[in-house]
Write a protein that holds these residues in place. Structure first.
Motif, mmCIF file in Angstrom:
data_model
loop_
_atom_site.group_PDB
_atom_site.id
_atom_site.type_symbol
_atom_site.label_atom_id
_atom_site.label_comp_id
_atom_site.label_asym_id
_atom_site.label_seq_id
_atom_site.Cartn_x
_atom_site.Cartn_y
_atom_site.Cartn_z
ATOM 1 N N PHE A 147 0.839 -1.350 -0.068
ATOM 2 C CA PHE A 147 0.133 -0.226 0.052
ATOM 3 C C PHE A 147 1.083 1.172 0.012
ATOM 4 N N THR A 148 0.465 2.253 -0.751
ATOM 5 C CA THR A 148 1.414 3.567 -0.806
ATOM 6 C C THR A 148 0.310 4.548 -0.404
ATOM 7 N N VAL A 149 0.645 5.626 0.515
ATOM 8 C CA VAL A 149 -0.157 6.713 0.665
ATOM 9 C C VAL A 149 0.173 8.046 0.260
ATOM 10 N N LYS A 150 -0.301 8.461 -0.966
ATOM 11 C CA LYS A 150 0.036 9.442 -1.727
ATOM 12 C C LYS A 150 0.148 10.729 -0.854
ATOM 13 N N ASP A 151 -0.563 10.795 0.080
ATOM 14 C CA ASP A 151 -0.706 12.313 0.960
ATOM 15 C C ASP A 151 0.964 12.276 1.882
ATOM 16 N N CYS A 152 1.254 11.102 1.981
ATOM 17 C CA CYS A 152 2.554 11.134 2.900
ATOM 18 C C CYS A 152 3.899 11.000 1.952
ATOM 19 N N CYS A 153 3.514 11.134 0.626
ATOM 20 C CA CYS A 153 4.947 11.398 -0.403
ATOM 21 C C CYS A 153 4.889 12.529 -0.885
ATOM 22 N N TYR A 154 6.181 12.805 -1.465
ATOM 23 C CA TYR A 154 6.491 14.044 -2.207
ATOM 24 C C TYR A 154 7.558 13.799 -3.057
ATOM 25 N N ASP A 155 7.497 14.690 -3.942
ATOM 26 C CA ASP A 155 8.520 14.697 -4.957
ATOM 27 C C ASP A 155 8.523 16.361 -5.740
ATOM 28 N N PRO A 156 9.663 16.732 -5.877
ATOM 29 C CA PRO A 156 9.600 18.126 -6.152
ATOM 30 C C PRO A 156 9.106 18.350 -7.507
ATOM 31 N N ASP A 157 9.161 17.488 -8.402
ATOM 32 C CA ASP A 157 8.592 17.313 -9.798
ATOM 33 C C ASP A 157 7.024 16.922 -9.451
ATOM 34 N N GLN A 158 6.103 17.785 -9.490
ATOM 35 C CA GLN A 158 4.585 17.116 -9.325
ATOM 36 C C GLN A 158 4.288 16.354 -10.320
ATOM 37 N N ILE A 159 4.633 16.680 -11.471
ATOM 38 C CA ILE A 159 4.113 15.973 -12.901
ATOM 39 C C ILE A 159 4.463 14.551 -12.673
ATOM 40 N N VAL A 160 5.927 14.327 -12.565
ATOM 41 C CA VAL A 160 6.480 12.830 -12.425
ATOM 42 C C VAL A 160 5.829 12.149 -11.040
ATOM 43 N N HIS A 161 5.689 12.800 -10.158
ATOM 44 C CA HIS A 161 5.007 12.516 -8.777
ATOM 45 C C HIS A 161 3.661 11.910 -9.049
ATOM 46 N N ASP A 162 2.804 12.546 -9.712
ATOM 47 C CA ASP A 162 1.512 12.097 -10.067
ATOM 48 C C ASP A 162 1.466 10.961 -11.264
ATOM 49 N N HIS A 163 2.201 11.068 -11.997
ATOM 50 C CA HIS A 163 2.585 9.985 -13.051
ATOM 51 C C HIS A 163 2.898 8.836 -12.462
ATOM 52 N N LEU A 164 3.923 8.753 -11.573
ATOM 53 C CA LEU A 164 4.443 7.661 -10.858
ATOM 54 C C LEU A 164 3.197 6.817 -10.145
ATOM 55 N N PHE A 165 2.483 7.640 -9.401
ATOM 56 C CA PHE A 165 1.197 7.078 -8.610
ATOM 57 C C PHE A 165 0.156 6.698 -9.641
ATOM 58 N N SER A 166 0.096 7.151 -10.723
ATOM 59 C CA SER A 166 -1.213 6.853 -11.644
ATOM 60 C C SER A 166 -0.660 5.558 -12.634
ATOM 61 N N THR A 167 0.577 5.352 -12.603
ATOM 62 C CA THR A 167 1.083 4.377 -13.535
ATOM 63 C C THR A 167 1.935 3.281 -12.577
ATOM 64 N N ALA A 168 3.377 3.464 -12.319
ATOM 65 C CA ALA A 168 4.277 2.389 -11.757
ATOM 66 C C ALA A 168 3.700 2.061 -10.417
ATOM 67 N N PHE A 169 3.223 2.866 -9.670
ATOM 68 C CA PHE A 169 3.186 2.757 -8.181
ATOM 69 C C PHE A 169 1.527 2.162 -8.203
ATOM 70 N N ASP A 170 0.721 2.487 -9.175
ATOM 71 C CA ASP A 170 -0.768 1.785 -9.359
ATOM 72 C C ASP A 170 -0.587 0.340 -9.764
ATOM 73 N N SER A 171 0.444 0.202 -10.580
ATOM 74 C CA SER A 171 0.417 -1.291 -11.023
ATOM 75 C C SER A 171 1.059 -2.267 -9.886
ATOM 76 N N ARG A 172 1.849 -1.992 -9.029
ATOM 77 C CA ARG A 172 2.515 -2.666 -7.925
ATOM 78 C C ARG A 172 1.833 -2.646 -6.528
ATOM 79 N N THR A 173 0.917 -1.410 -6.369
ATOM 80 C CA THR A 173 0.544 -1.047 -5.020
ATOM 81 C C THR A 173 -1.073 -0.733 -4.887
ATOM 82 N N THR A 174 -1.677 -0.656 -3.897
ATOM 83 C CA THR A 174 -2.540 -0.152 -3.682
ATOM 84 C C THR A 174 -2.447 1.315 -3.364
ATOM 85 N N VAL A 175 -2.840 2.279 -4.012
ATOM 86 C CA VAL A 175 -2.635 3.660 -3.813
ATOM 87 C C VAL A 175 -3.871 4.159 -3.006
#
Length: 186
Positions: A147-175
């Motif tokens: 499980f990953t908790v998006k509200d407790c994660c950060y990246d200075p590149d917001q676009i990449v951050h959002d993309h990771l959570f909607s692709t790579a992280f979503d395919s391996r974790t429950t976001v």
């Protein structure tokens, strides 16, 4: 989403003073969110593990071949910092010290989790393109339920951050949102 507290751990990664100082505009919110998550995990008897990136003076752990390590060395960070005190780390909560972005690489984290019978991880950390990406990839390959908790994660590149959570992280974790995670831990 049902978890077994005895088989679940919250893994709080790179919430350390040097990293928080790099992002002063978002640090208070991240720390408040993650403290809520830590307290909820503790109340449910879910083990809380902290992990930080750390180096010895002079950075002997950094290879001249490691581009990321060379950047860290130039910054002069992660030698004297500590876990952010706002999270209230307890004496019985393990601290994993890593010399690379992944909290699994070169550490005893997987052995510790295995010894406790932990098969489910709730993962949070800074930054999404560093510790989160590297550690999620490893934990997924090691067959942990994630499980990953998006509200407790950060990246200075917001676009990449959002993309990771909607692709790579979503395919391996429950976001999860923080609200979803708190509900799961209630």
């Amino acid at each position: 989403m049902i978890i077994s507290p005895a088989k679940t751990a919250l893994l709080v990664m790179h919430y350390q003073t040097d990293i928080m100082a790099l992002f002063p505009s978002v640090a208070p919110t991240l720390l408040a969110n993650t403290r809520q998550l830590c307290d909820a995990a503790r109340a449910r008897s879910v083990d809380v593990y902290f992990a930080k990136i750390h180096f010895s003076p002079g950075y002997p752990e950094v290879s001249p071949l490691n581009r990321n390590g060379q950047g860290i060395k130039q910054l002069g960070l992660f030698v004297d910092d500590r876990i952010s005190p706002e999270l209230g780390q307890r004496a019985d909560e393990p601290l994993i010290v890593a010399h690379r972005a992944s909290v699994f690489f070169g550490t005893d984290l997987q052995v510790r989790l295995s010894a406790r019978g932990i098969d489910t991880l709730i993962m949070v950390g800074i930054a999404s393109t560093g510790v989160m990406l590297s550690s999620i990839a490893y934990a997924s390959d090691a067959d942990f339920r994630l499980f990953t908790v998006k509200d407790c994660c950060y990246d200075p590149d917001q676009i990449v951050h959002d993309h990771l959570f909607s692709t790579a992280f979503d395919s391996r974790t429950t976001v999860l949102s923080l609200a979803d995670a708190l509900e799961m831990l209630a």
